[in-house]
Design a protein around this motif. Structure first.
Motif, PDB file in Angstrom:
ATOM      1  N   LEU A 317       1.801  -9.769  23.042  1.00 26.59           N
ATOM      2  CA  LEU A 317       1.083 -10.948  22.546  1.00 26.59           C
ATOM      3  C   LEU A 317       1.026 -10.970  21.020  1.00 26.59           C
ATOM      4  CD1 LEU A 317      -1.865 -11.035  25.114  1.00 26.59           C
ATOM      5  CD2 LEU A 317       0.055 -12.628  24.970  1.00 26.59           C
ATOM      6  N   THR A 318       0.838  -9.812  20.411  1.00 26.05           N
ATOM      7  CA  THR A 318       0.807  -9.779  18.947  1.00 26.05           C
ATOM      8  C   THR A 318       2.177 -10.082  18.355  1.00 26.05           C
ATOM      9  OG1 THR A 318       1.119  -7.372  19.023  1.00 26.05           O
ATOM     10  CG2 THR A 318      -1.134  -8.188  18.796  1.00 26.05           C
ATOM     11  N   MET A 319       3.239  -9.665  19.024  1.00 25.29           N
ATOM     12  CA  MET A 319       4.575 -10.001  18.547  1.00 25.29           C
ATOM     13  C   MET A 319       4.844 -11.500  18.669  1.00 25.29           C
ATOM     14  SD  MET A 319       5.795  -7.253  17.316  1.00 25.29           S
ATOM     15  CE  MET A 319       4.086  -6.895  16.872  1.00 25.29           C
ATOM     16  N   HIS A 320       4.357 -12.101  19.746  1.00 28.95           N
ATOM     17  CA  HIS A 320       4.467 -13.555  19.878  1.00 28.95           C
ATOM     18  C   HIS A 320       3.692 -14.253  18.768  1.00 28.95           C
ATOM     19  CE1 HIS A 320       5.647 -13.695  24.439  1.00 28.95           C
ATOM     20  NE2 HIS A 320       6.466 -12.962  23.705  1.00 28.95           N
ATOM     21  N   MET A 321       2.505 -13.751  18.493  1.00 30.49           N
ATOM     22  CA  MET A 321       1.700 -14.346  17.438  1.00 30.49           C
ATOM     23  C   MET A 321       2.396 -14.211  16.084  1.00 30.49           C
ATOM     24  SD  MET A 321      -2.203 -13.425  16.263  1.00 30.49           S
ATOM     25  CE  MET A 321      -2.937 -14.121  17.731  1.00 30.49           C
ATOM     26  N   ALA A 322       2.989 -13.053  15.824  1.00 34.08           N
ATOM     27  CA  ALA A 322       3.694 -12.842  14.559  1.00 34.08           C
ATOM     28  C   ALA A 322       4.870 -13.810  14.431  1.00 34.08           C
ATOM     29  CB  ALA A 322       4.179 -11.402  14.452  1.00 34.08           C
ATOM     30  N   SER A 323       5.577 -14.064  15.536  1.00 34.14           N
ATOM     31  CA  SER A 323       6.713 -14.986  15.493  1.00 34.14           C
ATOM     32  C   SER A 323       6.257 -16.410  15.234  1.00 34.14           C
ATOM     33  CB  SER A 323       7.489 -14.913  16.816  1.00 34.14           C
ATOM     34  OG  SER A 323       8.017 -13.629  17.037  1.00 34.14           O
ATOM     35  N   VAL A 324       5.198 -16.835  15.922  1.00 33.59           N
ATOM     36  CA  VAL A 324       4.688 -18.198  15.748  1.00 33.59           C
ATOM     37  C   VAL A 324       4.160 -18.407  14.330  1.00 33.59           C
ATOM     38  CG1 VAL A 324       2.897 -19.820  16.488  1.00 33.59           C
ATOM     39  CG2 VAL A 324       4.189 -18.522  18.190  1.00 33.59           C
ATOM     40  N   ALA A 325       3.430 -17.418  13.819  1.00 32.40           N
ATOM     41  CA  ALA A 325       2.818 -17.534  12.496  1.00 32.40           C
ATOM     42  C   ALA A 325       3.751 -17.134  11.363  1.00 32.40           C
ATOM     43  CB  ALA A 325       1.552 -16.688  12.434  1.00 32.40           C
ATOM     44  N   ARG A 326       4.951 -16.649  11.673  1.00 36.37           N
ATOM     45  CA  ARG A 326       5.930 -16.197  10.676  1.00 36.37           C
ATOM     46  C   ARG A 326       5.346 -15.093   9.794  1.00 36.37           C
ATOM     47  NH1 ARG A 326       8.520 -21.318   7.834  1.00 36.37           N
ATOM     48  NH2 ARG A 326      10.101 -19.773   7.261  1.00 36.37           N
ATOM     49  N   VAL A 327       4.683 -14.167  10.443  1.00 38.65           N
ATOM     50  CA  VAL A 327       4.122 -13.003   9.767  1.00 38.65           C
ATOM     51  C   VAL A 327       4.995 -11.799  10.112  1.00 38.65           C
ATOM     52  CG1 VAL A 327       2.134 -11.442   9.644  1.00 38.65           C
ATOM     53  CG2 VAL A 327       1.779 -13.910   9.795  1.00 38.65           C
ATOM     54  N   PRO A 328       5.354 -10.964   9.149  1.00 38.16           N
ATOM     55  CA  PRO A 328       6.198  -9.798   9.449  1.00 38.16           C
ATOM     56  C   PRO A 328       5.584  -8.922  10.541  1.00 38.16           C
ATOM     57  CG  PRO A 328       5.996 -10.110   7.081  1.00 38.16           C
ATOM     58  CD  PRO A 328       5.048 -11.068   7.712  1.00 38.16           C
ATOM     59  N   PHE A 329       6.436  -8.395  11.404  1.00 34.38           N
ATOM     60  CA  PHE A 329       5.954  -7.578  12.519  1.00 34.38           C
ATOM     61  C   PHE A 329       5.180  -6.357  12.033  1.00 34.38           C
ATOM     62  CE2 PHE A 329       9.700  -9.252  15.217  1.00 34.38           C
ATOM     63  CZ  PHE A 329       8.960 -10.365  15.556  1.00 34.38           C
ATOM     64  N   HIS A 330       5.579  -5.802  10.890  1.00 33.52           N
ATOM     65  CA  HIS A 330       4.894  -4.596  10.432  1.00 33.52           C
ATOM     66  C   HIS A 330       3.485  -4.881   9.929  1.00 33.52           C
ATOM     67  CE1 HIS A 330       6.888  -6.133   6.742  1.00 33.52           C
ATOM     68  NE2 HIS A 330       5.824  -5.660   6.120  1.00 33.52           N
ATOM     69  N   TYR A 331       3.113  -6.167   9.782  1.00 36.23           N
ATOM     70  CA  TYR A 331       1.727  -6.496   9.450  1.00 36.23           C
ATOM     71  C   TYR A 331       0.813  -6.287  10.654  1.00 36.23           C
ATOM     72  CZ  TYR A 331       2.549  -8.619   4.853  1.00 36.23           C
ATOM     73  OH  TYR A 331       2.851  -8.827   3.530  1.00 36.23           O
ATOM     74  N   MET A 332       1.360  -6.378  11.868  1.00 31.79           N
ATOM     75  CA  MET A 332       0.573  -6.183  13.072  1.00 31.79           C
ATOM     76  C   MET A 332       0.428  -4.687  13.350  1.00 31.79           C
ATOM     77  SD  MET A 332      -0.177  -9.235  13.813  1.00 31.79           S
ATOM     78  CE  MET A 332       0.363 -10.950  13.770  1.00 31.79           C
ATOM     79  N   LEU A 333      -0.409  -4.367  14.305  1.00 27.46           N
ATOM     80  CA  LEU A 333      -0.703  -2.958  14.583  1.00 27.46           C
ATOM     81  C   LEU A 333       0.344  -2.359  15.498  1.00 27.46           C
ATOM     82  CD1 LEU A 333      -4.560  -3.249  15.127  1.00 27.46           C
ATOM     83  CD2 LEU A 333      -3.316  -2.683  13.033  1.00 27.46           C
ATOM     84  N   LYS A 334       1.574  -2.367  15.055  1.00 27.68           N
ATOM     85  CA  LYS A 334       2.683  -1.820  15.822  1.00 27.68           C
ATOM     86  C   LYS A 334       3.067  -0.478  15.219  1.00 27.68           C
ATOM     87  CE  LYS A 334       5.981  -2.138  18.968  1.00 27.68           C
ATOM     88  NZ  LYS A 334       5.689  -2.131  20.410  1.00 27.68           N
ATOM     89  N   GLY A 335       3.264   0.539  16.084  1.00 25.30           N
ATOM     90  CA  GLY A 335       3.588   1.858  15.583  1.00 25.30           C
ATOM     91  C   GLY A 335       4.966   1.918  14.969  1.00 25.30           C
ATOM     92  N   GLY A 336       5.254   3.003  14.281  1.00 29.20           N
ATOM     93  CA  GLY A 336       6.554   3.177  13.655  1.00 29.20           C
ATOM     94  C   GLY A 336       6.448   3.224  12.147  1.00 29.20           C
ATOM     95  N   GLN A 337       7.573   3.509  11.509  1.00 33.93           N
ATOM     96  CA  GLN A 337       7.634   3.634  10.059  1.00 33.93           C
ATOM     97  C   GLN A 337       7.737   2.251   9.421  1.00 33.93           C
ATOM     98  OE1 GLN A 337       7.299   6.432   8.414  1.00 33.93           O
ATOM     99  NE2 GLN A 337       7.530   5.530   6.385  1.00 33.93           N
ATOM    100  N   PRO A 338       6.839   1.908   8.505  1.00 27.88           N
ATOM    101  CA  PRO A 338       6.944   0.607   7.839  1.00 27.88           C
ATOM    102  C   PRO A 338       8.240   0.505   7.043  1.00 27.88           C
ATOM    103  CG  PRO A 338       4.787   1.619   7.460  1.00 27.88           C
ATOM    104  CD  PRO A 338       5.655   2.655   8.079  1.00 27.88           C
TER     105      PRO A 338
END
Length: 506
Positions: A317-338
């Motif tokens: 859901l957060t990835m969908h929100m990032a796509s709709v809002a055109r916000v970079p995925f790394h701004y969301m609370l997704k794990g991994g190296q920025p």
């Protein structure tokens, strides 16, 4: 009533436009009231004060609402702030003459618009629009000075002229002070009408002339469409935000009920008290051991609930929100190296493009604000030469300082003017205006310091150089005189004088 039905054939049900100041006041106040619910809703989602715990069943709400009432997992604020923090106005270009830009800078700074413009952009993206009201103040008796106030969409309503999306026919402001008193202001044609709330509605008490001859209200709209009202950036992401809240709420309930492993025992006789209520056979604890004398009794344990399914759903859901809002995925609370370097530039390309688009729409409004402010200080006359005014925005792209300066140095090799390079480097027009003066003062100071603090060796070198020049000049003059005297002693030249010349040379 603000409007009345037309009685002409074919116009049944069509309402006539307001024709008096009181009708306009009533119409605009009702128009504002019809939208206040949406404005409040968008503001609450940005602030994280919306409905948080969306439970599927009422019993869950009864059991857990008081436990998690302060819980908040809000991404709406991030979506707005990620754009707003990249928008900053450095100045204006009014005309071909750079010196005239100082007029706009003075008006801008006097009205604290560095910070007020940030608030206007914030509210415009949250609620769809904000408003700037331009007026004049002549407190010192030296002529009116432009006063620019930024107003919320919750307090201002406008109406465009029929067939136009830019010319405002009437505008009204409605607000409540700290003591609960309600006031109103109406701008219509060349008049300004003010009043307050009476029993049954707003009432006009005073009328003044409007020197501008038009409503001095400028809408700062968020990406307005050709048809319909400008929309909030949160309109498309609120359903996703609600879905995230619902999913996380379910995971919290699951963690309460099913995340702790449940134990069971079979073949054990159930003991009851004198009232017939079953007695709990064991007090389960970390340091307790379960045992039963009945050899038929057996113990077991249910598997704990796997909460990773909820995590995966929230991530989706957060990835969908990032796509709709055109916000970079790394701004969301997704794990991994920025990402970093070129990767982060590529990842933020959509956000930068979105920011530039907002600059395009907001810039048109600020240009009109400055033109109106200058007109206020010019006895209400609009300056035609300022029709080509444009806003100078700071670069919304985040880059390292080394990358930025290196790019500017390469542009310098293409003979880009120094003033433009300073502007691209992020210096404000006020700073750039001082650069030439500071450079001139530095050069003058260096010259004076070199003349005043010459070392003794430097002074001796200057003296020797001066003496050497004088000696060389004396030698040259002596050589010239000797050559002239020798030439004067020579005998006549030619065939007839050869004998005399030979005798003379002996």
């Amino acid at each position: 009533m603000a409007t009345a039905a037309l009685d002409t054939p074919g116009n049944e049900g069509v309402m006539s436009p307001p024709s008096t100041p009181q009708m306009w006041m009533d119409y605009l106040s009702s128009k504002l009231a019809s939208r206040s619910g949406d404005y409040k809703r968008y503001g609450e989602y940005y602030d994280g004060k919306h409905q948080r715990m969306l439970f599927a069943q009422s019993k869950y709400r009864t059991e857990f609402a008081h436990i998690f009432e302060r819980w908040n997992d809000n991404f709406c604020g991030l979506i707005i702030d990620s754009v707003n923090e990249r928008m900053f106005i450095d100045g204006f270009r009014l005309s071909a003459e750079p010196t005239e830009d100082k007029i706009a800078r003075e008006i801008w700074q006097r009205n604290r618009l560095d910070s007020e413009s940030n608030s206007a952009h914030l509210d415009a993206m949250i609620q769809g629009a904000a408003y700037a009201v331009v007026w004049g103040d002549d407190q010192d008796g030296k002529g009116p000075k432009a006063v620019v106030s930024i107003e919320s969409a919750e307090h201002v309503a406008i109406q465009y002229k029929p067939g136009s999306r830019h010319e405002i026919e009437a505008a009204g402001k409605f607000y409540v002070d700290d003591w609960g008193r309600q006031f109103c202001t109406l701008w219509w044609k060349d008049k300004v009408y003010t009043g307050d709330w009476k029993v049954g509605g707003y009432s006009i008490d005073r009328t003044e002339l409007n020197p501008l001859g038009r409503p001095p209200v400028v809408p700062i709209q968020n990406r307005s469409r050709l048809v319909g009202e400008p929309m909030s950036d949160l309109a498309t992401v609120i359903p996703l935000q609600d879905a995230i809240n619902k999913t996380v709420a379910d995971s919290l309930v699951a963690s309460e009920y099913a995340a702790w492993p449940q134990r069971y025992v079979t073949g054990l006789e159930i003991q009851e008290d004198e009232n017939g209520n079953p007695i709990e056979p064991f007090k389960v604890a970390v340091d307790k051991l379960l045992q039963a004398e009945d050899p038929a009794a057996s113990f077991g344990q249910f598997a704990a609930a796997d909460l990773s399914n909820y995590v995966d759903l929230v991530d989706m859901l957060t990835m969908h929100m990032a796509s709709v809002a055109r916000v970079p995925f790394h701004y969301m609370l997704k794990g991994g190296q920025p990402p970093s370097g070129d990767a982060i530039t590529s990842a933020e390309a959509g956000l930068v493009s979105k920011t530039r688009e907002r600059m395009l729409h907001f810039g048109e409004a600020w240009e009109e604000v400055i033109r109106l402010a200058i007109a206020v200080e010019n006895s209400g006359q609009l300056q035609e030469e300022y029709e080509a005014a444009e806003v100078i925005w700071r670069d919304p792209e985040n880059r390292t300082e080394a990358q930025h300066i290196d790019a500017l140095l390469k542009l310098q090799q293409l003979n880009v003017p120094k003033q433009q390079l300073w502007q691209d480097a992020g210096y404000t027009p006020s700073q750039i205006a001082r650069f030439d003066q500071l450079l001139e003062e530095e050069a003058k100071t260096e010259m004076e310091r070199a003349d005043k603090y010459q070392t003794q060796a430097q002074q001796q070198e200057l003296e020797l150089a001066k003496q050497g020049a004088d000696s060389k000049m004396a030698v040259d003059q002596a050589n010239i005189k000797a050559k002239s005297a020798k030439d004067a002693r020579k005998p006549p030249q030619g065939n007839s004088g050869n004998a005399n010349r030979q005798r003379f040379e002996k």
